[in-house]
Design an enzyme around this catalytic site. Structure first.
Site, PDB file in Angstrom:
ATOM      1  N   GLU A   1       0.883  -1.171   0.000  1.00 47.52           N
ATOM      2  CA  GLU A   1       0.000   0.000   0.000  1.00 47.52           C
ATOM      3  C   GLU A   1       0.915   1.214   0.000  1.00 47.52           C
ATOM      4  O   GLU A   1       1.680   1.428   0.929  1.00 47.52           O
ATOM      5  CB  GLU A   1      -0.904  -0.021   1.233  1.00 47.52           C
ATOM      6  CG  GLU A   1      -2.122   0.881   1.111  1.00 47.52           C
ATOM      7  CD  GLU A   1      -1.803   2.322   1.458  1.00 47.52           C
ATOM      8  OE1 GLU A   1      -1.578   3.110   0.505  1.00 47.52           O
ATOM      9  OE2 GLU A   1      -1.772   2.657   2.637  1.00 47.52           O
TER      10      GLU A   1
ATOM     11  N   CYS B   1      -2.462   8.256   3.951  1.00 47.73           N
ATOM     12  CA  CYS B   1      -2.465   7.988   2.514  1.00 47.73           C
ATOM     13  C   CYS B   1      -3.834   8.251   1.917  1.00 47.73           C
ATOM     14  O   CYS B   1      -3.972   8.446   0.714  1.00 47.73           O
ATOM     15  CB  CYS B   1      -2.022   6.558   2.237  1.00 47.73           C
ATOM     16  SG  CYS B   1      -2.913   5.323   3.184  1.00 47.73           S
TER      17      CYS B   1
END
Length: 521
Positions: free
Chosen positions: A291, A325
């Protein structure tokens, strides 16, 4: 301590209501407890052995640079190899432990963490600079991951039914992969670190955990917790160290079976490239679960609720100083409502309290370290040439790494502020002509992690479901705050492998499928 697997459906760990004085006082007591424990030295944990090294990682409080959270022994290549051998040895027995027993360790750890929830959250306040609400949510998410993955393992333990014929019986089951390298980030130093670690462990793998060097103490405390819950020695090895030395060494290692990474695009791509090379003695293709970040957009059409739009943008942009994020680092607003939404966003942003996260009234604390501070301030400097600065823009690193929530408006959709991940409290806003243009800008980055549409137009919502290309898409709310089991999390393109943490297929990434066919004689 024994905890049986629960039959009832798990919802999710509730957040603490800090509007209640009794909850505020309990949290203050936990902060004082943690304050009294600061400055300790934490050894490596390899095969159950505590190893202290001369070279240390010093963890500091980003809100007060003079405060040392703890010193942590630093792994070198020789110790990384020792950890690999310990994990390989432990794998031979751990892979044979029943899924029920592995799941029960997660349930016990979750129960113990729930009991010490405010203590762990207080470490997040001190080491990661998280305000109370953000820290509380981080700890709750860690509990959710353990509860959810334990239940998922129980659903997968017997495999998935396949067809059998009259002359044969067939079975499709999952088995563990081997030794996994867990490389976890600073921004969710408990939730993501714990989630990625226990997913690997409950599926029968053994782990080498290399947490962020900014937040190694939280990880050390979690390793202790799992040991107290009964995890056997060698299953979880704690090896903080240099990414370029220890990280590269283990990613390259021929016995590494998989790498689970959360962090920047640059490092994620580097890991993927290095893992793809087959080393001498390597018997498999390494699996990478990554990720890698995002450049996330909230789009607002002409028929939106403008108060919801402003609130969604501000809280998604500036929660935990934009160090998510999933953070909304760009907003794209229809020209018909642009001025009004911008005004509401600026007004709401100016109400946010900035300061020491240990203070219950603080909404936004510091960024994580000097490097991050300098990077974000450079983006702000560049941003003054790309858009109009309407609020914020100042930073102060004299005591901690504080940056004001900063907004630029009238930014070109192709500007750096609109394209590059900043990972700080900086929001860029641009104008769109119509709904086609809104979607075009929403999709014009290299990333595809989260996004949101604020709209009351049914046709626009249906179009966005098909055309807004992100892994997690939300409507009439912010683009942060995925809940385990409700919003499986992971993105497209340069946001990573779309591994969907907290989702029904995440554990399968840590296993391999075996088909068994028995012919009846």
């Amino acid at each position: 301590m024994s905890t049986k697997i629960k039959e009832s459906d798990y919802i999710h760990e509730p957040l603490t209501d800090f509007s209640l004085e009794k909850n505020r006082q309990v949290f203050k007591d936990s902060l004082n407890l943690v304050e009294s424990q600061l400055g300790k030295d934490y050894p490596l944990v390899i095969g159950g052995e505590r190893i202290t090294t001369n070279e240390k990682i010093v963890s500091i409080n980003p809100a007060n640079k003079d405060k040392i959270i703890g010193t942590v022994s630093k792994t070198n290549k020789e110790l990384a190899e020792k950890a690999m051998q310990a994990a390989l040895t432990a794998f031979e027995t751990w892979k044979k432990v029943t899924p029920e027993s592995r799941a029960n360790i997660l349930f016990r750890t979750a129960s113990m963490l729930r009991h010490r929830k405010h203590e762990f959250s207080s470490y997040l306040v001190k080491e990661a600079g998280k305000p109370w609400i953000e820290a509380d949510a981080d700890t709750a998410e860690a509990i959710d991951f353990m509860e959810y993955y334990a239940r998922q393992m129980m659903q997968l333990k017997d495999g998935i039914p396949v067809q059998s014929r009259e002359e044969e019986s067939n079975k499709f089951k999952y088995i563990p992969l081997g030794v996994g390298i867990i490389i976890s980030p600073f921004n969710f130093p408990l939730a993501i670190m714990a989630g990625t670690t226990v997913a690997a462990i409950v599926t029968g793998n053994t782990v080498l955990l290399k947490p962020s060097n900014n937040t190694p103490v939280v990880a050390a405390k979690f390793v202790e917790l799992m040991e107290d819950a009964g995890l056997p020695s060698g299953v979880l090895n704690y090896i903080p160290g240099s990414g370029s030395e220890v990280g590269d060494y283990l990613v390259n290692h021929p016995k590494t079976r998989f790498i689970s990474f959360t962090g920047s695009r640059e490092i994620g791509c580097r890991i993927n490239e290095r893992a793809a090379k087959v080393q001498p003695g390597q018997l498999w293709l390494k699996r990478v679960i990554a990720e890698m970040g995002g450049k996330d957009t909230i789009i607002v059409d002409a028929e939106a609720d403008l108060d919801i739009a402003a609130s969604s943008i501000v809280h998604s942009a500036f929660g935990f100083s934009g160090q998510k994020c999933s953070a909304c680092s760009r907003a794209v607003i229809h020209e018909d409502v642009y001025d009004e939404v911008v005004e509401k966003v600026i007004t709401l942003t100016k109400t946010l309290s900035i300061g020491n996260p240990a203070d219950s009234n603080t909404y936004m604390g510091p960024v994580i370290d000097q490097k991050s501070f300098e990077k974000v301030m450079q983006y702000i400097k560049n941003g003054k040439e790309e858009g109009k600065l309407v609020t914020g823009g100042l930073g102060d690193d004299s005591k901690g790494y504080f940056i004001q929530p900063t907004i630029f408006i009238d930014v070109n959709e192709r500007a750096r502020l609109m394209q590059e991940e900043i990972f700080g409290p900086v929001l860029a806003i641009c104008k769109a002509r119509d709904f086609d243009h809104l979607l075009e800008v929403a999709n014009n980055t290299d990333y595809g992690l989260t996004g949101a549409l604020i709209s009351n137009n049914h046709d626009h919502i249906e179009r966005a479901k098909e055309e807004f290309h992100v892994g997690n898409l939300y409507f009439n709310r912010g683009c942060t705050g995925a809940i385990v089991g409700y919003h499986p999390f992971g993105g497209f393109n340069m946001s990573g492998t779309d591994s969907k943490a907290g989702g029904p297929d995440y554990l399968i990434l840590h296993m391999q499928a075996k088909t068994i066919s028995v012919t009846h004689l």
